[in-house]
Write an enzyme that holds these catalytic residues in place. Structure first.
Site, PDB file in Angstrom:
ATOM      1  N   GLU A 101      74.720  92.534  47.507  1.00 39.09           N
ATOM      2  CA  GLU A 101      74.306  94.131  46.713  1.00 39.09           C
ATOM      3  C   GLU A 101      75.532  95.135  46.610  1.00 39.09           C
ATOM      4  OE1 GLU A 101      71.385  95.995  49.070  1.00 39.09           O
ATOM      5  OE2 GLU A 101      70.859  97.559  46.951  1.00 39.09           O
TER       6      GLU A 101
ATOM      7  N   GLU B 197      61.539  96.122  49.758  1.00 36.26           N
ATOM      8  CA  GLU B 197      61.293  96.870  48.032  1.00 36.26           C
ATOM      9  C   GLU B 197      61.137  95.730  47.178  1.00 36.26           C
ATOM     10  OE1 GLU B 197      65.268  99.679  46.083  1.00 36.26           O
ATOM     11  OE2 GLU B 197      65.279  99.029  48.092  1.00 36.26           O
TER      12      GLU B 197
END
Ligand code: BGC
Length: 728
Positions: free
Chosen positions: A611, A344
């Site tokens: 996260e 990502e």
């Protein structure tokens, strides 16, 4: 930048998307060289050498921009590198190839319709006799497949020092205008720190793993000899699993692997065209004895100056703060990214906007954001939408998500507040207006109800863990964000001397609609009542009874005893509480170490911000095998509360860049002292408080030229420049 405009774009005739291409040109000089400069950029990342010596100290050049419209050119002074006989060689790897998730064909096209890497450069030599010569890229340059026989940002690389392309070929000139070329406007990307290997571990599976003790972004420099033909590999990971084994499932398709083909000679090697997010490396295929001193982790990020420091009497909070700093280092590598390790590593707008305030305390991020915001404006669609990621490699143009796309208003405004850059507001004003107009088109009767949104991403309201965006009503979030962004637009318009009556009326319509739709008697209606809903109504000033909505928030938090907020609510949760008389609750949240909380990850040994609130669980299991980054700075936004409320250092919106400073420290019985400082455009601003003999001693430092007021339990204190000590 001038000479490069007369150069040609060149590429290799070989279709070569996943390896390095080396471009070379030989030339001789007969006269004394007075001055020589190299202007250069590439499609892909380049490493330039003249006569074998590396040009400059930057890495991952030319950085990552909205390539279709903006490509940065660097100018290097190479006077001392030129001799009588010369060879310039430039290795170009795919770098930030326009690809997301390995194998996604839609994005596989390189930049600008070109699938291969390409180079453009001009070497200008000024001789002592006043004459000049410019060597530009053209079809006299030779191209070869480089020694990075495989190269990919996510997967890593394979380097073979003995590889020689059997068939070098002349470069192909291809037509491409030079309009997109700009002088570098971002910070340089530089190797910043070197971390020694902490420990060599033989895992239960019998694998050899090295721990660098810190989750970070960069790469490993290693010394290797090996036997000729042997391939040694280094794989990268952020954590070990519950069994103490090397774990890299969370990198998804990113192989994050370095391979080196040994030639029997000793080499000290590091990669040229990629970086990794890691704390641990796994070694395979090494016949050399594994020694710690042969491996060094090199931390790479944008060359921002560190400006902020924070410390307090609770070591756990200091560790959290350190993790936040490492999160910024790891994710401010030219573009503010969500994470640096998996497939990502993108400029997610939402992550960038929630963290920017904390970021601007920690580091001088003005130049870093001037560049990224230029990319944001370049990638914004004519009808106002802001893509989810900048640079926009998704090619997404139909929808803007609330709290993500608002980077278009929040980020320029924060840069203005922290650094006083009014020019950025002037430059961004049209972009802000276009975005707000897009929202208005997506709204009905003041409610932003027609778009798709990420919602309060990763919140804990939904019982189903897989449903990251369920929880607080999305129209509620969107409308709140419309009001927030409108507030910013109105302030920006005023700053630029524009009339705001019409915009204020539209904002008022939305405020009234929000109250009608989602609120009753100053409280969020029961069916919409989440912590995040209350936080937004309070922090964005939407509620008609802030005290009542804040009381509701406090109830929601104290009833369940912990936070439940995701990306949208978390950044303002502690502010909404502290600003309205619930500082004790805010402190309880930040001091809590059971899941879910900021300190849970600290207790679990984190060295960066995760996260998820439970990326790694107490029993050693993981939140999931996929979307589970251990270096995601979004929740690190709490650092702006640490500076702004714990230490109390705040800018004044009406007189920004710390020309007028508002000190509002909030003490708590569970802490003995707090101190923080920020190097600002005015000089160093510092605040400290400590408990002594039942009293609190406050020490404020005000730079010369600034004015400042401290708001303390006994009232207001107008401060003088220099050090002010007040005991209350
Ligand atoms: C990213 C996030 C991002 C999100 C959009 C994720 O995959 O890692 O940080 O904001 O997608 O909701």
């Amino acid at each position: 930048m001038k000479n490069i405009l007369s150069a040609n774009w060149i590429k290799s005739p070989k279709l070569s998307q996943e390896c390095e291409i080396c471009y070379t040109k030989q030339f001789s000089t007969e006269k004394e060289v007075k001055n020589a400069s190299l202007e250069i950029t590439s499609l892909g990342t380049y490493v330039a050498r003249i006569n074998g010596n590396r040009v400059g100290d930057q890495v991952m050049t030319p950085g990552w921009t909205a390539y279709r419209k903006r490509l940065q050119v660097e100018t290097y002074d190479v006077t001392d590198m030129i001799g009588a006989e010369n060879k310039i060689s430039v290795g170009v790897g795919p770098g930030w190839k326009g690809r997301y998730f390995t194998g996604n064909e839609r994005c596989a096209e390189y930049f600008l319709g070109v699938r291969e890497t390409a180079l453009i450069c001009a070497l200008a030599i000024e001789y002592a006799d006043g004459t000049e010569e410019v060597i530009v890229t053209d079809d006299t340059w030779v191209t070869e497949l480089g020694k990075n026989v495989y190269s990919d940002l996510y997967n890593g690389y394979k380097y073979d020092p003995l590889y020689v392309d059997p068939k070098p070929m002349d470069a192909v000139v291809f037509p491409k205008d030079t309009n997109i070329l700009i002088d570098r406007d971002g910070e340089k990307i530089i190797e910043q720190e070197r971390l020694e290997a902490k420990e060599i571990i033989i895992t239960p599976k019998g694998e050899t793993v090295i721990d660098f003790g810190q989750n970070m972004t960069g790469y490993v420099e290693f010394k290797v000899k090996g036997n000729k033909g042997e391939v040694v590999t280094i794989e990268h990971a952020e954590v070990l699993d519950a069994g103490g084994n090397f774990y890299r499932d969370n990198l998804r398709s990113a192989k994050a692997k370095a391979e080196f083909v040994c030639d029997g000679e000793e080499h000290i090697h590091k990669p040229d065209h990629t970086f990794f997010g890691f704390r641990y490396i796994r070694l395979t295929g090494w016949s050399d004895e594994i020694k710690k001193e042969n491996f060094t982790a090199i931390v790479v990020h944008s060359d921002m100056k560190r400006t902020g420091h924070f410390e307090c009497s609770d070591a756990r909070l200091n560790k959290l703060y350190s993790n936040i700093i490492w999160g910024q280092k790891g994710n401010y590598l030219d573009v503010p990214t969500d994470c640096p390790q998996r497939d990502e590593r993108l400029g997610w707008t939402g992550d960038a906007q929630v963290f920017i305030k904390a970021a601007a305390y920690n580091y001088d991020v003005e130049r870093f954001f001037l560049k990224w915001l230029a990319d944001l404006r370049a990638d914004q669609r004519p009808w106002g939408t802001i893509p989810h990621v900048i640079p926009d490699i998704f090619d997404c143009d139909e929808n803007s998500s609330a709290a993500w796309a608002d980077a278009a208003t929040v980020c320029p405004w924060q840069i203005y507040l922290s650094y006083g850059n009014k020019e950025l507001i002037e430059t961004s004003l049209q972009s802000m207006k276009d975005y707000i107009e897009y929202i208005e088109m997506q709204s009905r009767d003041g409610i932003w109800c027609k778009s798709w949104h990420f919602g309060d991403w990763l919140n804990l309201d939904a019982s189903d863990v897989g449903k990251c965006d369920i929880g607080t009503d999305k129209d509620l979030i969107a409308t709140a964000y419309y009001i927030y962004s409108s507030n910013i637009l109105i302030k920006a318009m005023k700053l630029c001397g524009e009339d705001t009556a019409e915009q204020e009326a539209k904002r008022e319509t939305s405020i009234l609609a929000f109250r009608r739709e989602f609120m009753a008697d100053g409280r969020i209606k029961p069916e919409f009542a989440t912590q995040t809903a209350c936080v937004l109504a309070v922090h964005f000033g939407i509620s008609d009874n802030i005290a009542e909505t804040a009381a509701q928030l406090n109830e929601l938090v104290t009833e369940c005893g912990h936070l439940k907020t995701g990306f949208v609510g978390t950044p303002y949760l502690l502010h909404a509480l502290t600003d309205n008389g619930y500082a004790e609750t805010a402190y309880s949240l930040i001091l809590r170490e059971e899941y879910p909380s900021w300190l849970f990850s600290v207790k679990m040994g984190a060295t960066t911000v995760w996260e998820h609130w439970d990326s790694l669980r107490e029993d050693g299991s993981m939140w999931s095998t996929d979307m589970n980054s251990f270096n995601h700075y979004a929740y690190g936004a709490v650092a702006d509360w640490m500076y702004g409320d714990m230490a109390g250092i705040n800018v004044d919106e009406n007189n920004p860049a710390y020309k007028n400073i508002i000190f509002k420290p909030v003490t708590d019985s569970r802490l003995d002292w707090v101190k923080a400082s920020v190097d600002t455009r005015m000089g160093t601003v510092a605040s400290e408080w400590k408990k002594a003999d039942g009293k609190t001693v406050y020490i404020f430092t005000v730079p010369v030229g600034s004015t400042a007021t401290a708001y303390l339990p006994d009232g207001e204190h107008v401060l003088k420049c220099g050090v002010n000590e007040i005991t209350v």
